[in-house]
Write a protein that holds these residues in place. Structure first.
Motif, PDB file in Angstrom:
ATOM      1  N   PRO A 168       0.779  -1.098   0.061  1.00  0.00           N
ATOM      2  CA  PRO A 168       0.021  -0.152  -0.060  1.00  0.00           C
ATOM      3  C   PRO A 168       0.857   1.255  -0.056  1.00  0.00           C
ATOM      4  O   PRO A 168       0.620   2.270  -0.846  1.00  0.00           O
ATOM      5  CB  PRO A 168      -0.913  -0.032   1.150  1.00  0.00           C
ATOM      6  N   GLU A 169       1.917   1.203   0.743  1.00  0.00           N
ATOM      7  CA  GLU A 169       2.726   2.386   0.618  1.00  0.00           C
ATOM      8  C   GLU A 169       3.513   2.754  -0.720  1.00  0.00           C
ATOM      9  O   GLU A 169       3.736   3.853  -0.995  1.00  0.00           O
ATOM     10  CB  GLU A 169       4.109   2.212   1.769  1.00  0.00           C
ATOM     11  N   GLU A 170       3.726   1.775  -1.439  1.00  0.00           N
ATOM     12  CA  GLU A 170       4.130   1.949  -2.864  1.00  0.00           C
ATOM     13  C   GLU A 170       2.943   2.287  -3.619  1.00  0.00           C
ATOM     14  O   GLU A 170       3.265   3.094  -4.509  1.00  0.00           O
ATOM     15  CB  GLU A 170       4.864   0.378  -3.185  1.00  0.00           C
ATOM     16  N   GLN A 171       1.968   1.556  -3.554  1.00  0.00           N
ATOM     17  CA  GLN A 171       0.655   2.033  -4.367  1.00  0.00           C
ATOM     18  C   GLN A 171       0.321   3.406  -4.243  1.00  0.00           C
ATOM     19  O   GLN A 171      -0.045   4.134  -5.425  1.00  0.00           O
ATOM     20  CB  GLN A 171      -0.294   1.291  -4.150  1.00  0.00           C
ATOM     21  N   ILE A 172       0.443   3.924  -3.194  1.00  0.00           N
ATOM     22  CA  ILE A 172      -0.171   5.402  -2.880  1.00  0.00           C
ATOM     23  C   ILE A 172       0.902   6.345  -3.745  1.00  0.00           C
ATOM     24  O   ILE A 172       0.383   7.598  -3.830  1.00  0.00           O
ATOM     25  CB  ILE A 172      -0.160   5.774  -1.314  1.00  0.00           C
ATOM     26  N   LYS A 173       2.210   5.956  -3.777  1.00  0.00           N
ATOM     27  CA  LYS A 173       3.057   6.965  -4.555  1.00  0.00           C
ATOM     28  C   LYS A 173       3.129   6.756  -6.049  1.00  0.00           C
ATOM     29  O   LYS A 173       3.636   7.351  -6.759  1.00  0.00           O
ATOM     30  CB  LYS A 173       4.411   6.657  -4.111  1.00  0.00           C
ATOM     31  N   THR A 174       2.113   5.760  -6.604  1.00  0.00           N
ATOM     32  CA  THR A 174       2.248   5.564  -8.114  1.00  0.00           C
ATOM     33  C   THR A 174       1.542   6.752  -8.618  1.00  0.00           C
ATOM     34  O   THR A 174       0.732   7.427  -8.074  1.00  0.00           O
ATOM     35  CB  THR A 174       1.248   4.260  -8.393  1.00  0.00           C
ATOM     36  N   LEU A 175       2.086   6.976  -9.884  1.00  0.00           N
ATOM     37  CA  LEU A 175       1.139   7.880 -10.554  1.00  0.00           C
ATOM     38  C   LEU A 175       0.002   7.762 -10.984  1.00  0.00           C
ATOM     39  O   LEU A 175      -0.364   6.620 -11.457  1.00  0.00           O
ATOM     40  CB  LEU A 175       2.007   8.123 -11.916  1.00  0.00           C
ATOM     41  N   ALA A 176      -0.979   8.628 -10.895  1.00  0.00           N
ATOM     42  CA  ALA A 176      -2.255   8.447 -11.431  1.00  0.00           C
ATOM     43  C   ALA A 176      -2.496   8.505 -13.040  1.00  0.00           C
ATOM     44  O   ALA A 176      -1.664   9.422 -13.457  1.00  0.00           O
ATOM     45  CB  ALA A 176      -3.187   9.382 -10.988  1.00  0.00           C
ATOM     46  N   GLU A 193       5.552  19.954  -8.798  1.00  0.00           N
ATOM     47  CA  GLU A 193       6.530  20.762  -9.293  1.00  0.00           C
ATOM     48  C   GLU A 193       7.110  19.830 -10.509  1.00  0.00           C
ATOM     49  O   GLU A 193       7.350  20.713 -11.688  1.00  0.00           O
ATOM     50  CB  GLU A 193       7.923  20.445  -8.426  1.00  0.00           C
ATOM     51  N   ASN A 194       6.961  18.682 -10.692  1.00  0.00           N
ATOM     52  CA  ASN A 194       7.197  17.752 -11.653  1.00  0.00           C
ATOM     53  C   ASN A 194       5.793  17.555 -12.638  1.00  0.00           C
ATOM     54  O   ASN A 194       6.378  16.991 -13.526  1.00  0.00           O
ATOM     55  CB  ASN A 194       7.776  16.368 -11.394  1.00  0.00           C
ATOM     56  N   GLY A 195       4.864  18.196 -12.144  1.00  0.00           N
ATOM     57  CA  GLY A 195       3.753  17.955 -13.029  1.00  0.00           C
ATOM     58  C   GLY A 195       3.073  16.815 -13.102  1.00  0.00           C
ATOM     59  O   GLY A 195       1.825  16.495 -13.678  1.00  0.00           O
ATOM     60  N   GLU A 196       3.306  15.807 -12.048  1.00  0.00           N
ATOM     61  CA  GLU A 196       2.733  14.625 -11.818  1.00  0.00           C
ATOM     62  C   GLU A 196       2.110  14.507 -10.804  1.00  0.00           C
ATOM     63  O   GLU A 196       2.528  14.968  -9.659  1.00  0.00           O
ATOM     64  CB  GLU A 196       3.988  13.458 -12.090  1.00  0.00           C
ATOM     65  N   VAL A 197       0.732  13.756 -10.872  1.00  0.00           N
ATOM     66  CA  VAL A 197      -0.118  13.539  -9.882  1.00  0.00           C
ATOM     67  C   VAL A 197       0.083  12.228  -9.571  1.00  0.00           C
ATOM     68  O   VAL A 197      -0.250  11.191 -10.216  1.00  0.00           O
ATOM     69  CB  VAL A 197      -1.480  14.203 -10.362  1.00  0.00           C
ATOM     70  N   THR A 198       0.118  11.949  -7.985  1.00  0.00           N
ATOM     71  CA  THR A 198       0.185  10.720  -7.516  1.00  0.00           C
ATOM     72  C   THR A 198      -1.461  10.306  -7.084  1.00  0.00           C
ATOM     73  O   THR A 198      -2.301  11.065  -6.784  1.00  0.00           O
ATOM     74  CB  THR A 198       1.080  10.549  -6.567  1.00  0.00           C
ATOM     75  N   VAL A 199      -1.514   8.980  -6.637  1.00  0.00           N
ATOM     76  CA  VAL A 199      -2.624   8.456  -5.815  1.00  0.00           C
ATOM     77  C   VAL A 199      -2.834   9.145  -4.569  1.00  0.00           C
ATOM     78  O   VAL A 199      -3.908   9.763  -4.183  1.00  0.00           O
ATOM     79  CB  VAL A 199      -2.625   6.942  -5.823  1.00  0.00           C
ATOM     80  N   GLU A 200      -1.758   9.408  -4.051  1.00  0.00           N
ATOM     81  CA  GLU A 200      -1.583  10.074  -2.699  1.00  0.00           C
ATOM     82  C   GLU A 200      -2.241  11.397  -2.900  1.00  0.00           C
ATOM     83  O   GLU A 200      -2.963  12.018  -1.877  1.00  0.00           O
ATOM     84  CB  GLU A 200      -0.134  10.227  -2.002  1.00  0.00           C
TER      85      GLU A 200
END
Length: 83
Positions: free
Chosen positions: A3-11, A32-39
């Motif tokens: 779950p800790e890894e999943q929350i950091k994945t990119l949406a 800053e990097n323009g990427e949105v994560t699940v978190e």
């Protein structure tokens, strides 16, 4: 994946709704990097739509609880067959 890894994945923008949500969250948080994560998605949903997350959490809890009861019943039935 934990779950800790999943929350950091990119949406990813696989559907129209996901596209709208990810764009909204990206515009709101401006990473800053323009990427949105699940978190980030969870963070925004918890601020702006907490009743939705609460409903999901409750449903998940109830399903997990029911599964544990079903497992206990299956184990008990197996024990009875062996005895």
């Amino acid at each position: 994946m934990t779950p800790e890894e999943q929350i950091k994945t990119l949406a990813s923008k696989e559907t129209g709704l996901k596209n709208l949500i990810i764009d909204y969250i990206g515009n709101k948080l401006k990473p800053e990097n323009g990427e949105v994560t699940v978190e980030m998605c969870i963070e925004v949903f918890s601020e702006e739509f907490p009743e939705f997350l609460l409903l999901l959490a409750q449903e998940n809890f109830l399903r997990g609880y029911q599964q544990s009861l079903d497992d206990m019943e299956a184990i008990e039935n197996e024990r009875k067959k062996i005895s």
